[in-house]
Design a protein around this motif. Sequence first.
Motif, short mmCIF file in Angstrom:
data_model
loop_
_atom_site.label_atom_id
_atom_site.label_comp_id
_atom_site.label_asym_id
_atom_site.label_seq_id
_atom_site.Cartn_x
_atom_site.Cartn_y
_atom_site.Cartn_z
N LEU A 19 6.03 3.56 5.61
CA LEU A 19 6.08 5.01 5.41
C LEU A 19 6.70 5.59 6.67
O LEU A 19 6.21 5.36 7.78
N LEU A 59 2.70 0.98 -5.44
CA LEU A 59 2.19 2.31 -5.80
C LEU A 59 0.67 2.30 -5.90
O LEU A 59 -0.01 3.20 -5.40
N LEU A 62 -0.93 1.81 -2.29
CA LEU A 62 -0.87 3.02 -1.47
C LEU A 62 -1.90 4.04 -1.91
O LEU A 62 -2.50 4.73 -1.08
N ILE A 68 -2.65 8.27 -1.27
CA ILE A 68 -1.42 9.04 -1.46
C ILE A 68 -0.78 8.64 -2.79
O ILE A 68 -1.04 7.56 -3.33
N VAL A 70 2.89 8.16 -4.72
CA VAL A 70 4.31 7.94 -4.47
C VAL A 70 5.01 7.82 -5.82
O VAL A 70 4.54 7.11 -6.70
N ASP A 71 6.11 8.52 -5.97
CA ASP A 71 6.92 8.40 -7.17
C ASP A 71 7.77 7.13 -7.05
O ASP A 71 8.31 6.84 -5.98
N CYS A 74 11.06 7.00 -5.19
CA CYS A 74 11.09 7.12 -3.72
C CYS A 74 11.01 5.78 -3.01
O CYS A 74 11.13 5.72 -1.79
N LEU A 97 9.78 4.11 2.48
CA LEU A 97 9.70 5.38 1.77
C LEU A 97 9.49 6.52 2.75
O LEU A 97 8.86 6.35 3.79
N LYS A 99 9.01 9.86 1.25
CA LYS A 99 8.37 10.96 0.50
C LYS A 99 7.13 10.45 -0.21
O LYS A 99 7.16 9.38 -0.82
N TRP A 100 6.06 11.21 -0.12
CA TRP A 100 4.81 10.91 -0.81
C TRP A 100 4.02 12.20 -0.91
O TRP A 100 4.32 13.18 -0.23
N GLN A 101 3.02 12.19 -1.77
CA GLN A 101 2.14 13.35 -1.93
C GLN A 101 0.78 13.02 -1.32
O GLN A 101 0.22 11.95 -1.58
#
Length: 140
Positions: A19, A59, A62, A68, A70-71, A74, A97, A99-101
Amino acid sequence: MMRELIPQQPLLLVVAAALVDTSGRVLLQQRPAHKQMGGLWEFPGGKVENGETPEAAILRELAEELDIIVDHSCLAPACFASEPLGDRHLLLLLFVLRKWQGDPKPLDATAMQWVTPAQMFSIDMPPADRPLIGLLDALL
């Protein structure tokens, strides 16, 4: 020319993520003391389960380890490492990656830290993670 063959070992497929924050630092987490290689710093990730793709595994890992989201789009496959590990052979697939939420939290680790790839050279990391540092240093 004859090549020396080594006995076949079961393959352990593992995924990990680098990340990267807006400053070019990478997240490392510290393995709990009671686990194999406890106390070492590593990229978040884990084993690929039966029937799971590497992308689905990272995914899931994580979400479980850092809370978090992750799409899939990404994920950028970056490189791999290959390392003997006891009676198995570890194949580690690294994704990068940016980008993550959500804000990463060390749910399954003792601690976490953001470091530059150059700083990783002096951090105690598992043998399979160490060859990946140079690539990250060159990429970031």
